[in-house]
Design a protein around this motif. Sequence first.
Motif, PDB file in Angstrom:
ATOM      1  N   ILE A 116      -2.484  -2.193   4.918  1.00 16.52           N
ATOM      2  CA  ILE A 116      -2.695  -3.414   5.565  1.00 16.52           C
ATOM      3  C   ILE A 116      -2.942  -3.001   7.042  1.00 16.52           C
ATOM      4  O   ILE A 116      -1.699  -2.242   7.631  1.00 16.52           O
ATOM      5  CB  ILE A 116      -1.601  -4.384   5.552  1.00 16.52           C
ATOM      6  N   PHE A 117      -3.825  -3.510   7.625  1.00 20.11           N
ATOM      7  CA  PHE A 117      -4.158  -3.044   9.229  1.00 20.11           C
ATOM      8  C   PHE A 117      -3.930  -4.488   9.975  1.00 20.11           C
ATOM      9  O   PHE A 117      -4.440  -5.572   9.585  1.00 20.11           O
ATOM     10  CB  PHE A 117      -5.547  -2.483   9.508  1.00 20.11           C
ATOM     11  N   ASP A 118      -3.349  -4.524  10.933  1.00 18.65           N
ATOM     12  CA  ASP A 118      -3.291  -5.395  12.081  1.00 18.65           C
ATOM     13  C   ASP A 118      -4.521  -5.228  13.031  1.00 18.65           C
ATOM     14  O   ASP A 118      -4.404  -4.400  13.890  1.00 18.65           O
ATOM     15  CB  ASP A 118      -1.884  -5.647  12.722  1.00 18.65           C
ATOM     16  N   LEU A 119      -5.640  -5.820  12.948  1.00 17.61           N
ATOM     17  CA  LEU A 119      -6.627  -5.661  13.989  1.00 17.61           C
ATOM     18  C   LEU A 119      -6.271  -6.147  15.383  1.00 17.61           C
ATOM     19  O   LEU A 119      -7.159  -5.684  16.296  1.00 17.61           O
ATOM     20  CB  LEU A 119      -7.933  -6.540  13.366  1.00 17.61           C
ATOM     21  N   THR A 120      -5.547  -7.078  15.618  1.00 14.60           N
ATOM     22  CA  THR A 120      -5.226  -7.464  16.994  1.00 14.60           C
ATOM     23  C   THR A 120      -4.461  -6.477  17.757  1.00 14.60           C
ATOM     24  O   THR A 120      -4.763  -6.131  18.823  1.00 14.60           O
ATOM     25  CB  THR A 120      -4.082  -8.693  16.716  1.00 14.60           C
ATOM     26  N   SER A 121      -3.821  -5.357  16.722  1.00 17.77           N
ATOM     27  CA  SER A 121      -2.976  -4.429  17.675  1.00 17.77           C
ATOM     28  C   SER A 121      -3.605  -2.925  17.357  1.00 17.77           C
ATOM     29  O   SER A 121      -3.401  -1.928  17.705  1.00 17.77           O
ATOM     30  CB  SER A 121      -1.817  -4.387  17.586  1.00 17.77           C
ATOM     31  N   THR A 122      -4.828  -2.992  16.389  1.00 17.28           N
ATOM     32  CA  THR A 122      -5.201  -1.944  15.813  1.00 17.28           C
ATOM     33  C   THR A 122      -4.473  -0.735  15.447  1.00 17.28           C
ATOM     34  O   THR A 122      -4.545   0.502  15.693  1.00 17.28           O
ATOM     35  CB  THR A 122      -6.243  -1.125  17.165  1.00 17.28           C
ATOM     36  N   SER A 123      -3.470  -1.120  14.508  1.00 15.38           N
ATOM     37  CA  SER A 123      -2.675  -0.287  13.908  1.00 15.38           C
ATOM     38  C   SER A 123      -2.516  -0.654  12.366  1.00 15.38           C
ATOM     39  O   SER A 123      -2.657  -1.930  11.965  1.00 15.38           O
ATOM     40  CB  SER A 123      -1.416  -0.148  14.683  1.00 15.38           C
ATOM     41  N   HIS A 124      -2.130   0.101  11.558  1.00 15.05           N
ATOM     42  CA  HIS A 124      -1.600  -0.114  10.193  1.00 15.05           C
ATOM     43  C   HIS A 124      -0.229  -0.671  10.277  1.00 15.05           C
ATOM     44  O   HIS A 124       0.513  -0.109  10.930  1.00 15.05           O
ATOM     45  CB  HIS A 124      -2.004   0.929   9.102  1.00 15.05           C
ATOM     46  N   LEU A 125       0.040  -1.544   9.357  1.00 22.81           N
ATOM     47  CA  LEU A 125       1.547  -2.046   9.315  1.00 22.81           C
ATOM     48  C   LEU A 125       2.501  -1.148   8.403  1.00 22.81           C
ATOM     49  O   LEU A 125       1.771  -0.518   7.547  1.00 22.81           O
ATOM     50  CB  LEU A 125       1.520  -3.359   8.810  1.00 22.81           C
ATOM     51  N   LEU A 126       3.456  -0.894   8.887  1.00 23.02           N
ATOM     52  CA  LEU A 126       4.643  -0.114   8.023  1.00 23.02           C
ATOM     53  C   LEU A 126       4.700  -0.650   6.449  1.00 23.02           C
ATOM     54  O   LEU A 126       5.008  -1.926   6.573  1.00 23.02           O
ATOM     55  CB  LEU A 126       5.937   0.094   9.110  1.00 23.02           C
ATOM     56  N   HIS A 127       4.676   0.032   5.706  1.00 20.67           N
ATOM     57  CA  HIS A 127       4.929  -0.512   4.334  1.00 20.67           C
ATOM     58  C   HIS A 127       6.459  -0.030   4.057  1.00 20.67           C
ATOM     59  O   HIS A 127       6.687   1.342   4.173  1.00 20.67           O
ATOM     60  CB  HIS A 127       3.980   0.314   3.264  1.00 20.67           C
ATOM     61  N   VAL A 128       7.276  -1.094   3.330  1.00 27.04           N
ATOM     62  CA  VAL A 128       8.819  -0.547   3.183  1.00 27.04           C
ATOM     63  C   VAL A 128       8.708  -0.755   1.742  1.00 27.04           C
ATOM     64  O   VAL A 128       8.704  -1.871   1.204  1.00 27.04           O
ATOM     65  CB  VAL A 128       9.785  -1.209   3.986  1.00 27.04           C
ATOM     66  N   ASP A 129       8.921   0.196   0.557  1.00 27.96           N
ATOM     67  CA  ASP A 129       8.883  -0.060  -0.628  1.00 27.96           C
ATOM     68  C   ASP A 129      10.336  -0.599  -1.028  1.00 27.96           C
ATOM     69  O   ASP A 129      11.125  -0.579  -0.267  1.00 27.96           O
ATOM     70  CB  ASP A 129       8.559   1.115  -1.461  1.00 27.96           C
ATOM     71  N   PRO A 130      10.516  -1.016  -2.319  1.00 26.15           N
ATOM     72  CA  PRO A 130      11.730  -1.640  -2.547  1.00 26.15           C
ATOM     73  C   PRO A 130      13.003  -0.773  -2.807  1.00 26.15           C
ATOM     74  O   PRO A 130      13.872  -1.056  -2.366  1.00 26.15           O
ATOM     75  CB  PRO A 130      11.497  -1.910  -4.523  1.00 26.15           C
ATOM     76  N   GLN A 131      12.737   0.550  -2.716  1.00 20.87           N
ATOM     77  CA  GLN A 131      13.971   1.454  -2.661  1.00 20.87           C
ATOM     78  C   GLN A 131      14.037   1.939  -1.118  1.00 20.87           C
ATOM     79  O   GLN A 131      14.981   2.488  -0.751  1.00 20.87           O
ATOM     80  CB  GLN A 131      13.665   2.915  -3.183  1.00 20.87           C
ATOM     81  N   GLY A 132      13.553   1.256  -0.074  1.00 19.42           N
ATOM     82  CA  GLY A 132      13.666   1.477   1.313  1.00 19.42           C
ATOM     83  C   GLY A 132      12.993   2.229   2.025  1.00 19.42           C
ATOM     84  O   GLY A 132      13.136   2.716   3.138  1.00 19.42           O
ATOM     85  N   ALA A 133      11.963   3.028   1.224  1.00 16.32           N
ATOM     86  CA  ALA A 133      11.358   4.252   1.675  1.00 16.32           C
ATOM     87  C   ALA A 133      10.242   3.835   2.715  1.00 16.32           C
ATOM     88  O   ALA A 133       9.543   2.655   2.484  1.00 16.32           O
ATOM     89  CB  ALA A 133      10.737   5.098   0.622  1.00 16.32           C
ATOM     90  N   HIS A 134       9.941   4.515   3.882  1.00 17.26           N
ATOM     91  CA  HIS A 134       8.910   3.923   4.694  1.00 17.26           C
ATOM     92  C   HIS A 134       7.564   4.899   4.447  1.00 17.26           C
ATOM     93  O   HIS A 134       7.701   6.135   4.161  1.00 17.26           O
ATOM     94  CB  HIS A 134       9.448   4.087   6.058  1.00 17.26           C
ATOM     95  N   GLY A 135       6.326   4.159   4.627  1.00 17.53           N
ATOM     96  CA  GLY A 135       5.118   4.736   4.408  1.00 17.53           C
ATOM     97  C   GLY A 135       4.063   3.730   4.847  1.00 17.53           C
ATOM     98  O   GLY A 135       4.562   2.770   5.332  1.00 17.53           O
ATOM     99  N   ALA A 136       2.770   4.084   4.934  1.00 16.24           N
ATOM    100  CA  ALA A 136       1.749   3.009   5.065  1.00 16.24           C
ATOM    101  C   ALA A 136       0.959   2.707   3.980  1.00 16.24           C
ATOM    102  O   ALA A 136       0.203   1.623   4.094  1.00 16.24           O
ATOM    103  CB  ALA A 136       0.818   3.961   5.971  1.00 16.24           C
ATOM    104  N   THR A 137       1.514   2.972   2.799  1.00 20.71           N
ATOM    105  CA  THR A 137       0.627   2.314   1.585  1.00 20.71           C
ATOM    106  C   THR A 137       1.297   1.892   0.342  1.00 20.71           C
ATOM    107  O   THR A 137       2.437   2.488   0.219  1.00 20.71           O
ATOM    108  CB  THR A 137      -0.562   3.894   1.199  1.00 20.71           C
ATOM    109  N   GLN A 138       0.812   1.481  -0.716  1.00 21.86           N
ATOM    110  CA  GLN A 138       1.117   1.172  -1.935  1.00 21.86           C
ATOM    111  C   GLN A 138       0.005   1.421  -2.898  1.00 21.86           C
ATOM    112  O   GLN A 138      -1.243   1.266  -2.768  1.00 21.86           O
ATOM    113  CB  GLN A 138       1.498  -0.282  -1.872  1.00 21.86           C
ATOM    114  N   ASP A 139       0.460   2.116  -4.137  1.00 23.88           N
ATOM    115  CA  ASP A 139      -0.270   2.455  -5.047  1.00 23.88           C
ATOM    116  C   ASP A 139      -0.940   1.239  -5.873  1.00 23.88           C
ATOM    117  O   ASP A 139      -0.268   0.517  -6.191  1.00 23.88           O
ATOM    118  CB  ASP A 139       0.190   3.652  -5.988  1.00 23.88           C
TER     119      ASP A 139
END
Length: 153
Positions: A116-139
Amino acid sequence: VTELTCTTPFWNFVDATTSISLHGPDGGAIPTFTPAAFHFIHRWFSSDSDSAPAKGGKLFTISGDGFHSQAAYRCEFSSRLVDVSVESPARFLSASKVECAMPAWNHSAGPVLLSIFDLTSTSHLLHVDPQGAHGATQDILILPGWDAITADT
């Protein structure tokens, strides 16, 4: 009064900390005993599905924090197997939800990454999975599909 409630304004900076100051009706600063800081969180946790047909059209509702009606968002679906991606605009639903449609996938069926990208600030949003791990994506699994099945005569 020992409690004050304030509504935060639209914040165009991703995951930033800012200071908070209080001002009285005359505009003068009200002294506080401890410095107040506020951390704006802009992240997403999950989508409501983990698969989509290759023909496209599947709507994904993305859950998170910090979505804003004045911002513009985009979903990107990137193959894990080949260097290709497709994207679609995301529609703001609420401060905790946006929605996007999976475009047609004219490539090999298999796993893709949802970002997911925020085009207003030109960055991708941080993804936090249910276990609390941080990344940028989901499969997301792209499934080959049929529109109809007919009997062989």
